[in-house]
Motif scaffolding. Structure first.
Motif, PDB file in Angstrom:
ATOM      1  N   VAL A 193       0.858  -1.184   0.000  1.00  0.00           N
ATOM      2  CA  VAL A 193       0.000   0.000   0.000  1.00  0.00           C
ATOM      3  C   VAL A 193       0.891   1.229   0.000  1.00  0.00           C
ATOM      4  CG1 VAL A 193      -1.839   1.226   1.220  1.00  0.00           C
ATOM      5  CG2 VAL A 193      -1.699  -1.253   1.374  1.00  0.00           C
ATOM      6  N   CYS A 194       0.623   2.179  -0.900  1.00  0.00           N
ATOM      7  CA  CYS A 194       1.388   3.429  -0.932  1.00  0.00           C
ATOM      8  C   CYS A 194       1.085   4.224   0.332  1.00  0.00           C
ATOM      9  CB  CYS A 194       1.039   4.242  -2.176  1.00  0.00           C
ATOM     10  SG  CYS A 194       1.815   5.866  -2.163  1.00  0.00           S
ATOM     11  N   LYS A 195       2.145   4.591   1.086  1.00  0.00           N
ATOM     12  CA  LYS A 195       1.929   5.297   2.351  1.00  0.00           C
ATOM     13  C   LYS A 195       1.483   6.729   2.131  1.00  0.00           C
ATOM     14  CE  LYS A 195       6.861   6.403   2.979  1.00  0.00           C
ATOM     15  NZ  LYS A 195       7.433   5.791   1.788  1.00  0.00           N
ATOM     16  N   ASP A 196       1.621   7.261   0.909  1.00  0.00           N
ATOM     17  CA  ASP A 196       1.247   8.655   0.646  1.00  0.00           C
ATOM     18  C   ASP A 196      -0.179   8.798   0.107  1.00  0.00           C
ATOM     19  OD1 ASP A 196       3.760   9.736   1.427  1.00  0.00           O
ATOM     20  OD2 ASP A 196       4.584   8.908  -0.421  1.00  0.00           O
ATOM     21  N   CYS A 197      -0.520   8.022  -0.922  1.00  0.00           N
ATOM     22  CA  CYS A 197      -1.835   8.221  -1.542  1.00  0.00           C
ATOM     23  C   CYS A 197      -2.789   7.048  -1.286  1.00  0.00           C
ATOM     24  CB  CYS A 197      -1.706   8.448  -3.051  1.00  0.00           C
ATOM     25  SG  CYS A 197      -1.082   7.014  -3.929  1.00  0.00           S
ATOM     26  N   GLY A 198      -2.292   5.921  -0.747  1.00  0.00           N
ATOM     27  CA  GLY A 198      -3.173   4.818  -0.410  1.00  0.00           C
ATOM     28  C   GLY A 198      -3.485   3.890  -1.568  1.00  0.00           C
TER      29      GLY A 198
ATOM     30  N   SER B 159       5.725   3.136  -1.315  1.00  0.00           N
ATOM     31  CA  SER B 159       5.197   4.239  -2.130  1.00  0.00           C
ATOM     32  C   SER B 159       5.037   3.786  -3.570  1.00  0.00           C
ATOM     33  CB  SER B 159       6.164   5.431  -2.109  1.00  0.00           C
ATOM     34  OG  SER B 159       6.187   6.028  -0.858  1.00  0.00           O
ATOM     35  N   CYS B 160       3.969   4.280  -4.214  1.00  0.00           N
ATOM     36  CA  CYS B 160       3.779   3.984  -5.625  1.00  0.00           C
ATOM     37  C   CYS B 160       4.724   4.880  -6.443  1.00  0.00           C
ATOM     38  CB  CYS B 160       2.331   4.189  -6.037  1.00  0.00           C
ATOM     39  SG  CYS B 160       1.814   5.911  -6.149  1.00  0.00           S
ATOM     40  N   PRO B 161       5.005   4.521  -7.712  1.00  0.00           N
ATOM     41  CA  PRO B 161       5.959   5.298  -8.516  1.00  0.00           C
ATOM     42  C   PRO B 161       5.592   6.784  -8.603  1.00  0.00           C
ATOM     43  CG  PRO B 161       5.367   3.267  -9.638  1.00  0.00           C
ATOM     44  CD  PRO B 161       4.499   3.353  -8.420  1.00  0.00           C
ATOM     45  N   HIS B 162       4.310   7.111  -8.710  1.00  0.00           N
ATOM     46  CA  HIS B 162       3.866   8.501  -8.814  1.00  0.00           C
ATOM     47  C   HIS B 162       4.278   9.293  -7.570  1.00  0.00           C
ATOM     48  CE1 HIS B 162       1.358  11.935  -9.804  1.00  0.00           C
ATOM     49  NE2 HIS B 162       0.853  11.860  -8.579  1.00  0.00           N
ATOM     50  N   CYS B 163       4.017   8.717  -6.381  1.00  0.00           N
ATOM     51  CA  CYS B 163       4.341   9.417  -5.135  1.00  0.00           C
ATOM     52  C   CYS B 163       5.849   9.442  -4.889  1.00  0.00           C
ATOM     53  CB  CYS B 163       3.611   8.778  -3.962  1.00  0.00           C
ATOM     54  SG  CYS B 163       1.842   9.015  -4.073  1.00  0.00           S
ATOM     55  N   GLN B 164       6.585   8.417  -5.347  1.00  0.00           N
ATOM     56  CA  GLN B 164       8.051   8.442  -5.252  1.00  0.00           C
ATOM     57  C   GLN B 164       8.602   9.606  -6.060  1.00  0.00           C
ATOM     58  OE1 GLN B 164       9.593   4.610  -6.490  1.00  0.00           O
ATOM     59  NE2 GLN B 164       8.966   3.632  -4.576  1.00  0.00           N
TER      60      GLN B 164
HETATM   61 ZN   LIG Z   1       1.158   6.955  -3.945  1.00  0.00          ZN
END
Ligand SMILES: [Zn+2]
Length: 163
Positions: free
Chosen positions: A120-125, A150-155
């Motif tokens: 699970v992305c810790k930033d956007c879920g 984190s997902c690639p977008h949030c990274q």
């Molecule tokens: Zn994310």
């Protein structure tokens, strides 16, 4: 929920019809204290099958003693048959409830383990699926409790794009 099969529906309705026939054959002499199912269900749900079985037997006996105390006009054999049927019904309720309770507890444990393994992305879920795709999750509970990546977008947003 899985759609119930037509065959199962027919079997259950036929079973109910059979019970009506059995009830008619026995006449107005079968008596069941409906509220006795509540403590049996509660015992089975929270304490397991053993206490439920004990309560089913004790409640059956209690009702039998009540009839005896009331000097209820019923012959001995119908009274015994009634008592046996009461205990059987209470035992079925108890075992059924204990089974459902255990199944739900086991499933909760399994879901909890699976949630902990879920990326699970810790930033956007967003949640990473088995094929690597990041998709939105409806449950905020999952996002806050189990996020550790984190997902690639949030990274890219957080650390800047490497490319
Ligand atoms: Zn994310």
């Amino acid at each position: 929920m899985k759609r119930p099969s037509r065959r199962n529906q027919i079997i259950i309705v036929l079973f109910a019809a059979l019970l009506v026939v059995v009830d008619f054959v026995f006449g107005p002499y079968i008596q069941f204290p409906v509220f006795f199912v509540l403590p049996v269900m509660l015992a089975a749900w929270y304490c397991g099958a053993m206490l439920a079985v004990g309560l089913a037997l004790a409640l059956g006996l209690a009702r039998f003693l009540c009839h005896w105390y009331w000097s209820f006009p019923m012959d001995f054999m119908p009274a015994i048959v009634n008592n046996v049927l009461r205990v059987i019904a209470l035992l079925m309720v108890g075992y059924g409830t204990a089974f459902v309770s255990k199944t739900i507890r086991d499933l909760r444990k399994r879901v909890s383990v699976l949630e902990q393994q879920l990326p699970v992305c810790k930033d956007c879920g967003l949640i990473q699926t088995a094929n690597g795709e990041w998709v939105p999750v409806e449950s905020l509970e999952v996002k806050s409790e189990y996020a550790h990546t984190s997902c690639p977008h949030c990274q890219d947003k957080r650390y800047g794009s490497i490319n």
